[in-house]
Write a protein that holds these residues in place. Structure first.
Motif, PDB file in Angstrom:
ATOM      1  N   PHE A 202      59.402 -29.928 106.572  1.00 18.44           N
ATOM      2  CA  PHE A 202      59.390 -29.662 107.794  1.00 18.44           C
ATOM      3  C   PHE A 202      58.170 -30.185 108.473  1.00 18.44           C
ATOM      4  CE2 PHE A 202      62.484 -27.022 105.852  1.00 18.44           C
ATOM      5  CZ  PHE A 202      63.764 -27.133 106.548  1.00 18.44           C
ATOM      6  N   THR A 246      63.497 -19.013 108.526  1.00 20.31           N
ATOM      7  CA  THR A 246      65.086 -18.916 109.008  1.00 20.31           C
ATOM      8  C   THR A 246      65.827 -20.204 108.066  1.00 20.31           C
ATOM      9  OG1 THR A 246      64.548 -20.376 110.787  1.00 20.31           O
ATOM     10  CG2 THR A 246      64.436 -17.948 110.924  1.00 20.31           C
ATOM     11  N   GLY A 247      64.968 -21.218 107.598  1.00 20.51           N
ATOM     12  CA  GLY A 247      65.658 -22.401 107.078  1.00 20.51           C
ATOM     13  C   GLY A 247      66.045 -23.448 108.256  1.00 20.51           C
ATOM     14  N   VAL A 248      65.720 -23.196 109.387  1.00 17.43           N
ATOM     15  CA  VAL A 248      66.229 -23.969 110.759  1.00 17.43           C
ATOM     16  C   VAL A 248      64.679 -24.318 111.182  1.00 17.43           C
ATOM     17  CG1 VAL A 248      67.153 -24.092 112.943  1.00 17.43           C
ATOM     18  CG2 VAL A 248      68.213 -22.675 111.005  1.00 17.43           C
ATOM     19  N   LYS A 249      64.418 -25.746 110.915  1.00 17.49           N
ATOM     20  CA  LYS A 249      63.326 -26.285 111.336  1.00 17.49           C
ATOM     21  C   LYS A 249      61.763 -25.773 110.652  1.00 17.49           C
ATOM     22  CE  LYS A 249      64.762 -28.004 115.904  1.00 17.49           C
ATOM     23  NZ  LYS A 249      64.761 -27.728 117.524  1.00 17.49           N
ATOM     24  N   GLN A 250      62.252 -25.006 109.596  1.00 14.12           N
ATOM     25  CA  GLN A 250      61.418 -24.429 108.877  1.00 14.12           C
ATOM     26  C   GLN A 250      61.643 -24.166 107.419  1.00 14.12           C
ATOM     27  OE1 GLN A 250      60.553 -19.994 109.815  1.00 14.12           O
ATOM     28  NE2 GLN A 250      61.708 -20.707 111.906  1.00 14.12           N
ATOM     29  N   THR A 252      63.182 -21.936 104.164  1.00 13.61           N
ATOM     30  CA  THR A 252      63.996 -20.728 104.004  1.00 13.61           C
ATOM     31  C   THR A 252      63.011 -19.841 103.094  1.00 13.61           C
ATOM     32  OG1 THR A 252      66.048 -21.861 103.923  1.00 13.61           O
ATOM     33  CG2 THR A 252      66.271 -19.701 103.074  1.00 13.61           C
TER      34      THR A 252
END
Length: 405
Positions: A202, A246-250, A252
């Motif tokens: 990311f 969060t695993g969204v754009k970053q 997990t």
């Protein structure tokens, strides 16, 4: 004495000194080295006199090859003739000098171009905006600052694999594990369950802005400034990301993965004050193969308001303050480390060294952009990174029913 004669005599004396030292004849070696010093002095005086004589006679001054003579001692007989001006400049100072807008000399430019050659082909826009590779020494300083606040990041396994990193992992045996069988019976075929950890990366970015007036600082001051600025933001982003991203754009985060499991088998909830049985229950969730390297992580508030107050039947605390092992104390035979990425009331216990993976998919670079109207310069640090767990069985999470941010 001409230059060739001087060099020949000097080489002979140096060889003589070395042989005497190798033979253990220190006093004789020192005497031979004194002869070298005297020879150097005589040659320099003779060369100076010749140059002065030529100048007085209105002739072209003699051009002599500069010889920078190092002091000779019993422990340093190598590199007797060295020209310091030809030493290759360090990239970190060349890099800082360039970003401060100062002109590089020929040697400095060569070092700068060499380090950034692999990035040049990827960018075709103006030079002023082309990212340059941040020196390893500077990056090391950035991560050192970040890891002091985020020990989970410090303890993780780290890779620097360009592009996507894929690691195969063994999730367990579905059937056919080792078994007792009768003499004539056939054992069941083993069926393994495999998975993969895929870290694609990311984008991680931080922009530090300084005024043109501030650019008068020295290279050392600039390096210190940029390390602190980038570490405070990039370090925070990655440090928090490996804990609860969060695993969204970053990435997990570890906590996120534990909470996402069906029935959350690795999570223990408590109410009010953490009790002894809460902690032992959490420890029991960690697979035995990971217990030896397990560490207890919690933020500063949780350590001193919760963990430090867990006592036995006689009122004696299980937590023992101790900074010698890299944390702030230990309990149940495990080091306790202050982890800023965890929320109040959360205690993460586990083996990051064997289960948590952090990959730098693209090395950290920095691009600069000048703003004439505001007389400022932006320095944008950029990297591609990712993190993930090889196994959730290496961790357990002890948390309050309603953890606070």
């Amino acid at each position: 004495m001409n230059k060739n004669e001087y060099l020949k005599q000097r080489a002979a004396l140096m060889e003589k000194s070395k042989n005497l030292l190798d033979s253990g004849k220190v006093d004789e070696a020192n005497a031979a080295m004194a002869e070298v010093e005297a020879l150097d002095s005589n040659f320099k005086e003779n060369a100076t006199a010749q140059a002065n004589l030529a100048a007085l006679g209105n002739n072209q001054p003699a051009i002599l090859n500069a010889v920078n003579l190092e002091p000779i001692n019993a422990t340093k007989l190598t590199s007797a003739v060295t020209n310091i001006q030809n030493e290759e400049p360090r990239y970190d100072h060349v890099w800082a000098k360039s970003l401060l807008g100062n002109t590089l000399d020929q040697n400095e430019q060569a070092v700068f171009d060499k380090e950034n050659q692999r990035f040049n082909a990827d960018f075709s826009h103006s030079t002023v905006n082309t990212p340059t590779l941040i020196p390893n020494t500077v990056v090391a300083g950035i991560w050192k600052i970040a890891e002091e606040q985020y020990p989970l990041l410090a303890d993780a396994r780290k890779f620097a694999i360009t592009g996507t990193l894929t690691i195969n992992k063994h999730d367990g045996i579905v059937s056919g594990d080792a078994q007792w069988v009768d003499e004539s019976a056939t054992a069941e075929d083993e069926q393994n369950k495999f998975g993969t950890l895929v870290l694609k990366g990311f984008e991680l970015n931080k922009v530090a802005t300084i005024t043109w007036k501030m650019k008068a600082m020295s290279e050392d001051d600039f390096i210190s400034f940029i390390q602190q600025e980038i570490a405070e933001r990039v370090g925070v982003a990655l440090g928090v990301g490996v804990v609860r991203g969060t695993g969204v754009k970053q990435p997990t985060g570890v906590v996120t993965e534990l909470l996402a499991e069906t029935d959350t088998p690795q999570v223990i909830n408590y109410t009010g004050q953490i009790k002894y049985t809460d902690t032992t229950n959490a420890l029991s969730k960690i697979h035995s193969s990971f217990m030896a390297k397990a560490v207890i992580y919690a933020n500063n508030s949780t350590i001193w308001t919760q963990l430090a107050n867990i006592v036995d039947a006689n009122g004696r605390p299980y937590f023992v303050p101790d900074t010698t092992a890299g944390g702030v104390g230990n309990m149940f035979g495990k080091i306790v480390k202050p982890e800023a990425g965890l929320l109040d009331g959360q205690v993460l216990i586990g083996d990051a060294a064997d289960t948590l993976v952090v990959n730098t998919n693209q090395a950290m670079t920095v691009a600069m952009e000048d703003h004439v109207k505001g007389r400022t310069t932006d320095y944008g640090a950029y990297a591609i990174m990712d993190a993930g767990l090889l196994s959730t069985k290496g961790f357990a999470l002890l948390q309050a029913s309603s953890p606070k941010a």
